[in-house]
Design a protein around this motif. Structure first.
Motif, PDB file in Angstrom:
ATOM      1  N   ARG A 789       3.687   0.408  62.762  1.00 48.02           N
ATOM      2  CA  ARG A 789       4.891   1.368  63.274  1.00 48.02           C
ATOM      3  C   ARG A 789       5.900   1.108  62.365  1.00 48.02           C
ATOM      4  NH1 ARG A 789       4.465  -0.026  69.538  1.00 48.02           N
ATOM      5  NH2 ARG A 789       5.525   2.067  69.659  1.00 48.02           N
ATOM      6  N   GLU A 792       7.544   4.765  62.513  1.00 45.30           N
ATOM      7  CA  GLU A 792       8.000   5.053  63.955  1.00 45.30           C
ATOM      8  C   GLU A 792       9.402   4.199  63.858  1.00 45.30           C
ATOM      9  OE1 GLU A 792       7.073   4.132  68.665  1.00 45.30           O
ATOM     10  OE2 GLU A 792       5.420   3.767  67.045  1.00 45.30           O
ATOM     11  N   ILE A 793       9.572   3.084  63.701  1.00 44.76           N
ATOM     12  CA  ILE A 793      10.735   2.356  63.943  1.00 44.76           C
ATOM     13  C   ILE A 793      11.958   2.972  62.955  1.00 44.76           C
ATOM     14  CG2 ILE A 793      11.949  -0.052  63.118  1.00 44.76           C
ATOM     15  CD1 ILE A 793       8.926  -1.216  63.625  1.00 44.76           C
ATOM     16  N   ARG A 796      13.241   5.934  64.863  1.00 47.57           N
ATOM     17  CA  ARG A 796      13.744   5.789  65.940  1.00 47.57           C
ATOM     18  C   ARG A 796      15.225   5.201  65.586  1.00 47.57           C
ATOM     19  NH1 ARG A 796      11.370   5.189  70.845  1.00 47.57           N
ATOM     20  NH2 ARG A 796       8.881   5.332  70.952  1.00 47.57           N
ATOM     21  N   ALA A 801      18.497   4.555  67.816  1.00 43.02           N
ATOM     22  CA  ALA A 801      17.732   3.111  68.428  1.00 43.02           C
ATOM     23  C   ALA A 801      18.334   1.994  67.817  1.00 43.02           C
ATOM     24  CB  ALA A 801      16.263   3.127  68.211  1.00 43.02           C
ATOM     25  N   ASN A 805      16.569  -2.194  71.304  1.00 40.65           N
ATOM     26  CA  ASN A 805      15.609  -1.336  71.585  1.00 40.65           C
ATOM     27  C   ASN A 805      14.138  -1.568  70.867  1.00 40.65           C
ATOM     28  OD1 ASN A 805      18.128   0.980  71.697  1.00 40.65           O
ATOM     29  ND2 ASN A 805      17.213   0.261  73.492  1.00 40.65           N
ATOM     30  N   ILE A 806      14.294  -1.761  69.516  1.00 41.74           N
ATOM     31  CA  ILE A 806      13.155  -1.962  68.651  1.00 41.74           C
ATOM     32  C   ILE A 806      12.298  -3.276  68.949  1.00 41.74           C
ATOM     33  CG2 ILE A 806      12.502  -2.267  66.352  1.00 41.74           C
ATOM     34  CD1 ILE A 806      13.416   0.516  66.965  1.00 41.74           C
ATOM     35  N   LEU A 809      10.488  -2.542  72.150  1.00 38.40           N
ATOM     36  CA  LEU A 809       9.492  -1.778  71.884  1.00 38.40           C
ATOM     37  C   LEU A 809       8.191  -2.451  71.260  1.00 38.40           C
ATOM     38  CD1 LEU A 809       8.420   1.351  71.422  1.00 38.40           C
ATOM     39  CD2 LEU A 809       9.042   1.115  69.167  1.00 38.40           C
ATOM     40  N   LYS A 812       6.912  -5.611  74.511  1.00 36.75           N
ATOM     41  CA  LYS A 812       6.708  -5.480  75.771  1.00 36.75           C
ATOM     42  C   LYS A 812       5.184  -5.538  75.902  1.00 36.75           C
ATOM     43  CE  LYS A 812       6.647  -0.372  75.513  1.00 36.75           C
ATOM     44  NZ  LYS A 812       7.263   0.693  75.998  1.00 36.75           N
ATOM     45  N   ASP A 813       4.455  -4.962  74.937  1.00 35.47           N
ATOM     46  CA  ASP A 813       2.906  -5.096  75.190  1.00 35.47           C
ATOM     47  C   ASP A 813       2.467  -6.413  75.180  1.00 35.47           C
ATOM     48  OD1 ASP A 813       2.843  -2.241  75.511  1.00 35.47           O
ATOM     49  OD2 ASP A 813       2.334  -1.929  73.303  1.00 35.47           O
TER      50      ASP A 813
END
Length: 885
Positions: A789, A792-793, A796, A801, A805-806, A809, A812-813
């Motif tokens: 990712r 994507e990072i 963001r 971001a 926030n990063i 992200l 959390k999973d």
């Protein structure tokens, strides 16, 4: 005509021909072969024609006729596998961090599993060195609980029992070939010249011992070594201690006397036996001939009520254990053993003695089968966690090799060759892990031996069975871990791969999530178990036992008569030392050996009832010296000379045993015990004189100063070494003939928990390693996720971001998966540890906060592990991650 219809050639040669031979030749060959076959049937016979047909078909399988198979490559097989190896090695070197996590994590897991396997195998190997072990049994003695029927299994058991049982069994049961009896341990003072040792681990042993047990006699005749009175057999190390390099046979050791046994005399060394293996439930340093004991006290060998012997026996090849047990009640009835008592016996096979015995008063150490199960499960957990790491990282990283798979499939590679390639790479990595595991085992083995207190020698475990098991384990782990990526990758469409349209499937992602949940469930269960084990052992070691054991110096003089005669002199001299607060004498101290006694005591109904209980024979000041709480009556007193013969003190449990709910009601009641009679003068509050694995038993404490073995001194904590030195000088002056043997009571008492402390250390150590291995895998997955990712990072961050926030992200999973694991692990670990705590009579309560703490620890470790990589990715310059766009 019917004969021709039945005359058909065999099917399988024709099928074989059709499979291998080129199609352009098949029709002609089949026709010619069928004509030849029919001709042979007419000229010879059907059977012979079929044999000729089969042989001719096999001869046709020649290179010029065999077709070319697409699955059989025409290029050099060695070159192909060499190429596979190069690719695998380049992938390992290219991704060093993942390679390290994969190889070292799995290697550490395998090493832990091997170390636990070595420990478990050692525990299971006890007494296996006896060549006749399958035919050796022993007698265990029982007494039914009052109010229950007198039958096997209804009451407590002891291995320690009477002597008449042995000869009676031998005479009544022809299936018994040999009976071996030996006395309880008899510590004895042995002297040779200037060398004087109080020798422990000494037993009076039957002369048939070497016919039953596989003890290796290095010198001496096994038939006569223990036959005559005053013969002694020494172990090799004991003989060296006394005689050095001299030949011990025929030498004489001077022995002292213990109470009730005439040990005093000159013992002739008649045999030297090899040191008993460490994996033996019964070990000794010296054996005295049982005939010595028999000569001094012949009457006790016929008394069913005298307890001082262990009875083992050897049975024939056709022994029927079930049928034998059915005959025991009639046998006891016939011999009228202990008339009007609740006495019974059972038999126990030697293979069950160490781990499965239900009897107390063992002649040696015993193990714990539940602990074996626990460690086996932990070893399996660690291996599974390591395998999950390997599978997770393998499946995650496999997606990066999609283009490689696409190119191979485009140039004609078959799926089977791709599967074999990826499985081969997986097995290669596992074999590297196995090599790492072997190195780690060699490094960790000394520490493992220190943790367990066992002689874990690697040579003992290197057998063809263990090597075969290890290799099979490596192959299974490799194939299991590599099977998913191999099957998934090999099934991709090459066109879609080359277009970059292949991503991790939902099935692959869900599999990785499920595996993470599973491994953290195991880890959290281990964390909770570690906390419970830690607090339970603290509960045991720190519990108020009801007596003073701190700073209690104990001297062992083994019932020496001269010391007992001078006990008051010793007491006066030592109590004049300001560092010595008080001195007491006794036959037993808490945590040490104590005998059982049959005691008659007056019940509330006025009857004299016989009951059995432990007995502490004590000196005058025992109660006050150990700070026992007197809750009824009075203490022994020098102002009452008859106390030594006509008084007894009991504990609360003994008062309840005879029916007194109020201890004060037992005071003044009549008693009779071992030839003494009088009245109960006092009742002390229950105290834990034995292990906390057991409830407090009824206890009697008669005043018998002449039968004492221990002198205990309550000393000040300042200058302990100076105090010990001063006590030693007094000892040399008063008892110069005896060695100065001392220990501290708290250390001696806590030796009862050696196996529990060892369990705690092993459990904590391997649980910590399991959690570390799980975190290694989590770190690898977090790193992979962050790499996937990266763009994507970057986007963001460009859109505003921040680091928080990063990190959220990316974390959390994984945090959600750990939380799910907490809810699954809590009931499982509660059940498992509740069962473990049942082995303690005094145990902690399992509180909910333990599982909250376990979950918090697991969550904190996971967050810390993930955050490292998440923060690293979050602070990365977005220009670098977006440069390729």
């Amino acid at each position: 005509m019917s004969h021709q219809m039945d005359a058909r050639p065999p099917d399988w040669p024709l099928r074989l021909l059709r499979f291998f031979v080129k199609e352009e030749y098949l029709e002609e060959i089949e026709g010619d072969m069928e004509e030849i076959f029919l001709t042979n049937v007419e000229q010879l016979s059907l059977a012979k024609a079929r044999r000729i047909y089969t042989w001719d078909m096999l001869k046709l399988l020649r290179p010029t006729l065999i077709k070319h198979f697409k699955t059989i490559p025409t290029f050099n097989q060695f070159a192909m596998y060499k190429n596979y190896f190069k690719i695998a090695w380049r992938n390992l070197v290219k991704k060093k961090a993942y390679s390290f996590i994969n190889i070292f994590g799995l290697g550490l897991g395998i090493a832990c599993c091997i170390l636990i396997f070595m420990f478990v195998q050692d525990e299971l190997s006890y007494d296996n060195y006896h060549t006749k072990r399958e035919r050796i049994f022993r007698v265990i003695h029982g007494e039914s609980v009052p109010g229950k029927p007198t039958e096997a299994g209804s009451g407590p058991f002891w291995v320690w029992g009477n002597a008449p049982i042995g000869p009676a069994l031998k005479s009544d049961f022809p299936e018994i070939e040999k009976v071996v009896q030996f006395s309880g341990r008899s510590d004895i003072l042995l002297t040779y010249g200037e060398k004087v040792y109080q020798e422990d681990g000494v037993f009076f042993m039957d002369s048939a011992a070497f016919d039953v047990f596989s003890w290796k006699l290095l010198k001496g005749n096994p038939k006569t070594a223990l036959a005559a009175p005053y013969n002694i057999v020494l172990t090799e190390s004991t003989a060296k201690k006394y005689f050095g390099d001299e030949d011990p046979i025929g030498k004489v050791l001077k022995g002292s006397e213990s109470p009730g046994r005439s040990n005093r005399g000159d013992y002739t060394v008649t045999g030297i036996v090899a040191d008993i293996p460490s994996n033996s439930h019964f070990r000794f340093n010296a054996l005295l001939s049982l005939s010595t004991f028999r000569n001094s006290l012949p009457e006790i060998f016929g008394e069913w009520g005298y307890v001082d012997f262990y009875t083992y026996f050897l049975v024939g090849e056709q022994f029927d254990e079930a049928a034998f047990k059915k005959k025991i009640p009639d046998f006891l009835s016939r011999h009228k053993a202990w008339p009007d008592s609740r006495y019974f016996i059972e038999i126990e096979p030697l293979k069950d003695v160490y781990l499965r015995t239900k009897a107390e008063r063992q002649p040696g150490e015993t193990g714990s089968l539940p602990n074996i199960y626990v460690f086996s499960v932990i070893g399996l957990f660690i291996l599974v966690i390591a395998m999950i790491n390997f599978m997770n990282l393998s499946t995650a990283r496999s997606m990066e090799r999609g283009k490689e798979v696409g190119i191979r499939k485009s140039v004609g590679a078959y799926r089977s060759s791709l599967v074999s390639q990826f499985l081969g790479e997986s097995v290669m990595i596992v074999l590297l892990s196995g090599l790492i595991a072997a190195i780690l085992v060699m490094i960790a083995l000394p520490n493992m031996s220190a943790l367990t207190g066992k002689e874990l020698n690697i040579e003992r475990f290197i057998t063809w069975q263990t090597i075969s098991l290890f290799v099979a384990l490596m192959l299974v782990v490799g194939l299991a871990a590599g099977s998913y990526p191999a099957l998934v990758l090999s099934g991709f469409n090459p066109i879609m791969i080359m277009k970059g349209m292949v991503r991790s499937s939902a099935g692959g992602i869900n599999l990785r999530r499920a595996l993470v949940v599973f491994q953290f469930t195991l880890s959290i269960a281990l964390i909770a178990g570690t906390i419970i084990v830690y607090f339970q052992m603290n509960h045991v070691l720190d519990k108020d036992l009801g007596f003073d054991k701190e700073q209690m110096l104990v001297l062992d003089y083994n019932y020496d008569e001269e010391v007992n005669k001078k006990s008051e002199v010793l007491k006066d001299i030592l109590e004049n030392n300001p560092s010595v607060l008080s001195v007491g004498f006794s036959r037993s101290v808490p945590g040490s050996y104590y005998p059982h006694a049959g005691t008659e005591l007056e019940t509330p109904k006025g009857d004299m009832e016989m009951m059995g209980q432990p007995i502490f024979q004590v000196g005058m000041d025992f109660v006050s010296h150990f700070n026992l709480k007197l809750i009824a009556g009075r203490n022994y007193s020098r102002e009452h000379p008859t106390d030594s013969s006509q008084a007894i003190i009991i504990n609360e449990a003994a008062a309840r045993q005879y029916g007194y709910s109020n201890p004060a009601e037992a005071v003044g009641k009549k008693f009779a015990q071992w030839g003494r009679s009088g009245v109960v003068i006092g009742v002390v509050k229950d105290f834990n004189f034995a292990s906390l694995h057991r409830n407090i038993e009824p206890l009697t404490m008669p005043l018998v100063p002449y039968a004492c073995r221990y002198m205990s001194l309550k000393v000040k904590t300042d200058n302990i070494q100076e105090t010990i030195k001063a006590v030693g000088e007094v000892w040399k002056e008063i008892a110069p003939h005896r060695p100065f043997l001392y220990s501290f009571l708290d250390d001696d008492f806590n030796k009862q928990y050696q196996s529990d402390v060892m369990f705690k250390r092993l459990f904590t150590t391997f649980s910590g390693l399991a959690i570390f291995i799980a975190c290694l895998g989590l770190l690898g997955l977090a790193t992979y996720t962050a790499e996937q990712r990266t763009k994507e990072i970057g986007i963001r961050k460009v859109l505003g971001a921040d680091v928080r926030n990063i990190v959220g992200l990316l974390s959390k999973d994984f945090i959600l998966l750990v939380i799910i694991s907490i809810f699954i692990a809590t009931p499982l670990s509660w059940y498992a540890m509740h069962r473990w705590l049942e082995g303690f009579a005094y145990r902690m309560e399992i509180s909910p906060w333990i599982f909250v703490l376990a979950g918090f620890i697991a969550l904190s470790v996971a967050v810390f592990t993930i955050s490292y990589q998440a923060i690293k990715s979050a602070v990365m310059n977005p220009v670098k991650s977006l440069r390729s766009e």
